[in-house]
Design an enzyme around this catalytic site. Structure first.
Site, PDB file in Angstrom:
ATOM      1  CD1 TRP A  84       0.862  -0.450   3.009  1.00 22.16           C
ATOM      2  CD2 TRP A  84      -0.615   1.111   3.591  1.00 22.16           C
ATOM      3  NE1 TRP A  84       1.203  -0.020   4.273  1.00 22.16           N
ATOM      4  CE2 TRP A  84       0.313   0.936   4.660  1.00 22.16           C
ATOM      5  CE3 TRP A  84      -1.623   2.049   3.748  1.00 22.16           C
ATOM      6  CZ2 TRP A  84       0.248   1.676   5.844  1.00 22.16           C
ATOM      7  CZ3 TRP A  84      -1.687   2.778   4.933  1.00 22.16           C
ATOM      8  CH2 TRP A  84      -0.755   2.590   5.966  1.00 22.16           C
ATOM      9  CG  ASP A  85       4.787   0.733   1.552  1.00 20.83           C
ATOM     10  OD1 ASP A  85       3.859   0.035   1.965  1.00 20.83           O
ATOM     11  OD2 ASP A  85       5.942   0.677   2.032  1.00 20.83           O
ATOM     12  CD  GLU A 136       2.226  -3.971   9.135  1.00 18.08           C
ATOM     13  OE1 GLU A 136       3.402  -3.853   9.562  1.00 18.08           O
ATOM     14  OE2 GLU A 136       1.955  -4.183   7.947  1.00 18.08           O
ATOM     15  CE  LYS A 144       5.725  -2.201  11.726  1.00 24.51           C
ATOM     16  NZ  LYS A 144       5.589  -3.403  10.902  1.00 24.51           N
ATOM     17  CD  GLN A 145       2.751   1.246   9.873  1.00 21.72           C
ATOM     18  OE1 GLN A 145       3.370   0.212  10.100  1.00 21.72           O
ATOM     19  NE2 GLN A 145       2.542   1.679   8.657  1.00 21.72           N
TER      20      GLN A 145
HETATM   21  O1  IFM Z   1       3.638  -1.467   4.130  1.00 15.64           O
HETATM   22  C1  IFM Z   1       4.549  -1.394   5.169  1.00 15.64           C
HETATM   23  C2  IFM Z   1       3.827  -1.613   6.461  1.00 15.64           C
HETATM   24  O2  IFM Z   1       2.847  -0.639   6.666  1.00 15.64           O
HETATM   25  C3  IFM Z   1       4.799  -1.597   7.598  1.00 15.64           C
HETATM   26  N1  IFM Z   1       5.804  -2.592   7.425  1.00 15.64           N
HETATM   27  C4  IFM Z   1       6.556  -2.412   6.168  1.00 15.64           C
HETATM   28  C5  IFM Z   1       5.636  -2.411   4.976  1.00 15.64           C
HETATM   29  C6  IFM Z   1       6.431  -2.159   3.689  1.00 15.64           C
HETATM   30  O3  IFM Z   1       6.995  -0.886   3.714  1.00 15.64           O
END
Ligand code: IFM
Length: 768
Positions: free
Chosen positions: A322-323, A464, A578-579
């Site tokens: 999805w990046d 995640e 995580k993010q």
């Molecule tokens: O898509 C990301 C995910 O959101 C976090 N881990 C790494 C992936 C690839 O960059």
């Protein structure tokens, strides 16, 4: 202004990170920034976009081509390379204005010193061609032997991928040709080394040769390498084309190739360079981030997209996440809509893979791959991380539960259509993708009869570390948007491409289709801000988790690479994320939330975010700018924009190597600077600019491509200037800091005072 990044000494410890930092590439291939004498142990690699292979039941990953830049030196019978002899001086540098990689190394030799210099580029003009110019001079006479040619020993994580390697040397033209194991695709690399000095040439092993010559002190010995790479995805006869390309490159000569390469780069920078006035460090970091995006952009193919680690190797299986839609697409939309279209066409071409995945899980429509390769089938495994304590594979749910990927794809397509006005993408497959994704969500949703609402249960959101949660705010908001888009799309397609609409409407007549989408849209639950705290709960019961400070959580770590998520992950039972998750949602739907809501959530989630993903910090920069606190966002911007310069990023998850470049962060740096600090927002009709420049920034200036027209925008603290190119088709509506819209007509310059300017009030000044 500085366009060069350099290391002034050789450090073994930096071989791998410098391989990323000094990357060159052109979207067709990526060439790691390793030195000429390096091989697979130093992760030398020429990674091919879109060519994948599976070997021995291991993870499928992109194929690295044999390395035609290989050159090893011996002097008076002794190897001379940075790994064989301690150099007296060593410099490695990259000129990001034109993707030119250089190294210069000085060695001590008997009676004097020897300087070895090499310059190389992956042509942006001829996408299959690589070229390098090498030279040496010495202060003492000596005998040199070059071993040069094509290194067929390629670096693989889950290889080998190339079989039946045929290597030949036909009158100095070297050719290495092999076939991939899984799809039997031929990969061919040709190379020729050209020199004008007296030397003895002998054939070496494989596609290598030795060139031996006597060096006279003080004289310069220069030679050139021309190489080309083709695969069977490009043509039916890669050998022939590779050799032909090398011949053509040789005939053109290094100088002409370099000039054409520089011109191609100048054209790319012309449409994408972004100036930051008042902050040289930020300026370089932003340019470097843009550079990283430009070397991996699929300008010439709609069959590939950008993998999460770009073309820096095989990490993350060379897969597209999805990046691309959420973090990289905005840069291309504003600067190179053609490439933006290619990125979305890739999703259209991989729709069948997404349909297969939905069907595999028992759903309708299209469930896009979490890790997508050439066919769109999911490369992500069910056990994607190994437990560092037991060495056993851990059941993870990236593949099964990050359903937001389908909504992210829809978001990307709709952004493109709204932004560029190019609704042909919908007729070319975009509408089908949108509706298949909406159908997927309809089949995935749960209708809660008690609460009388649709819910999205058992998902993993961007955070995640918390798997299999219910009603993740980000996911639900994006599913809601998908349904809205699905309905808007039907109106647009009907109006613009009625025949295509009829055909697709017929295809989906059995439902679920528009009626069901409307019904679900009306009843879909999307978590909202709490009226008292203004906080949006990340998912059901998130606020009940242990609210431990991040430092305390980190104090519980038992192994430096332990994974915080998954079943037993340290963060899973806590509120540490995580993010960016809720905050990312607030950024995507920024006009739907008040400043107070955004601020309350930024302040709540920021200390709880571990930024375990390089995707995270830029989002905090964006929302900080949005709420008028750019200085809160600045450190997050710098962290994002320098990630591939410093190499400071997570290298392992469990025992999984995840190093490489970070295109999502590169795109995030651009978003933070342009959409965040410069406050640029274009909805397809009006360009809104609401700047919030950090401390020392005095202005941001950049070219913009909006609905096919070209503009130049300058944003300072006092005023906003929009210049519309003379050949533009129509007037652009511009709104500065929430003031009334003004029109910027083709061939004119519009200047508006910002809200923050002294004695403000917007004034328009239109000049030819
Ligand atoms: O898509 C990301 C995910 O959101 C976090 N881990 C790494 C992936 C690839 O960059």
């Amino acid at each position: 202004m500085n366009w060069v990044t350099a290391d002034k000494e050789f450090s073994r410890g930096k071989i791998v990170t410098n391989g990323n930092k000094y990357m060159t590439g052109n979207g067709y291939m990526g060439c790691r920034g390793t030195l000429e004498e390096f091989g697979k142990e130093q992760l030398a690699a020429v990674t091919l976009a879109g060519v994948y292979d599976q070997a021995g039941g291991k993870w499928r990953e992109p194929v690295n081509a044999p390395n035609a830049l290989f050159t090893r030196l011996s002097c008076n019978g002794k190897r001379l390379g940075v790994l064989d002899a301690e150099p007296l001086l060593h410099k490695q540098e990259l000129d990001i204005s034109c993707a030119l990689h250089k190294r210069e190394t000085v060695y001590g030799i008997s009676g004097g010193e020897l300087v070895f210099a090499a310059e190389r580029f992956v042509s942006m003009d001829q996408l299959h061609v690589l070229a390098s110019r090498l030279s040496l001079t010495a202060t003492a006479d000596c005998r040199i032997e070059l071993e040069t040619g094509i290194d067929g020993e390629v670096w693989d994580i889950n290889g080998p991928h190339l079989y039946g390697l045929q290597e030949q040397n036909a009158a100095g033209m070297l050719l290495a040709s092999a076939v991939t194991g899984e799809l039997a695709l031929q990969v061919a690399v040709a190379e020729k080394t050209v020199y004008g000095f007296e030397a003895q040439e002998t054939a070496g092993e494989g596609a290598r040769r030795f060139i031996a010559f006597d060096v006279k002190a003080g004289e310069v010995y220069e030679w050139f390498k021309y190489a080309a790479v083709y695969t069977e995805l490009d043509c039916s006869d890669p050998d022939v084309l590779a050799v032909q390309n090398v011949r053509t490159a040789e005939a053109a000569g290094y100088g002409q190739l370099l000039t054409a390469h520089r011109e191609a780069w100048a054209a790319r920078w012309k449409r994408s360079d972004c100036l930051i006035e008042g902050d040289d460090a930020a300026q370089f970091a932003l340019r470097y981030s843009i550079y990283q995006l430009l070397i991996i952009a699929p300008t010439a193919s709609e069959k590939v997209s950008i993998p999460a680690r770009g073309l820096s190797g095989q990490v993350y299986k060379g897969a597209v996440f999805w990046d691309t839609e959420m973090f990289m697409l905005p840069f291309f939309l504003h600067s190179d809509p053609g490439t933006a279209r290619n990125l979305l066409m890739y999703r259209i071409h991989t729709l069948d893979g997404a349909r297969r995945k939905a069907a595999e899980y028992g759903y309708l429509g299209a469930f896009y791959a979490w890790e997508s390769q050439d066919s769109g089938d999911d490369a992500c495994t069910l056990f994607n991380v190994n437990d560092v304590f037991t060495g056993r594979p851990m059941r993870t749910y990236f593949r099964d539960k990050q359903v937001h990927i389908s909504a992210d794809v829809v978001h990307g397509i709709w952004q493109y259509v709204a932004f560029t006005g190019d609704d042909s993408l919908l007729a070319d497959g975009g509408a089908e993708v949108i509706w298949e994704c909406a159908r997927f969500f309809y089949s995935y949703a749960y209708y809660n009869p008690v609460k009388q609402r649709y819910e999205i249960l058992d998902v993993t959101g961007p955070d995640e570390y918390h798997e299999r949660v219910n009603n993740n705010a980000f996911t639900n908001a994006l599913v809601h948007r998908t349904l809205e888009v699905a309905i808007e799309c039907s109106e647009l397609l009907q109006a613009m491409f009625p025949e295509r609409y009829q055909q697709l409407a017929g295809q989906f007549a059995g439902g679920p289709f528009l009626k069901e989408f409307r019904e679900m849209l009306d009843g879909l639950y999307v978590p909202q801000p709490d009226p008292d705290t203004l906080l949006i709960e990340q998912f059901d019961r998130y606020f009940k988790l242990e609210d431990v400070p991040l430092a305390e959580l980190k104090a519980r770590v038992l192994h430096p690479n332990e994974y915080f998520g998954g079943g037993n992950g340290l963060a899973a039972t806590t509120a540490i994320l995580k993010q960016a998750d809720v905050v990312l949602m607030l950024n995507l739907f920024k006009s739907s939330f008040s400043k107070e809501v955004k601020q309350a959530n930024w302040e709540y989630y920021e200390p709880r975010t571990e930024h375990g993903s390089s995707l995270s910090p830029c989002i905090y920069a964006l929302v900080a700018a949005d709420i008028g606190s750019p200085d809160w966002g600045y450190p997050y911007f710098m962290r994002t924009a320098t990630v591939d310069l410093t190499g400071e990023s997570k290298q392992y998850v469990g025992d999984l190597y995840i190093g490489g470049t970070h295109p999502a962060a590169n795109g995030g740096a651009w978003m933070a600077a342009v959409l965040g600090f410069a406050g640029v927002e274009f909805d397809g009709e009006t360009l809104r600019v609401q700047p919030a420049l950090p401390g020392q920034w005095t202005a941001v200036e950049l070219p913009l491509s909006l609905r096919g027209d070209s503009f130049r925008l300058r944003v300072s603290r006092e005023e906003i200037t929009v210049s519309s190119a003379a050949g533009n088709e129509g007037a652009l509506k511009v709104c500065a800091s929430g003031s009334e819209d003004q029109l910027c007509r083709p061939g004119t310059v519009l200047t508006l005072r910002t809200a923050g300017a002294a004695g403000s009030n917007v004034s328009a000044n239109t000049a030819e």
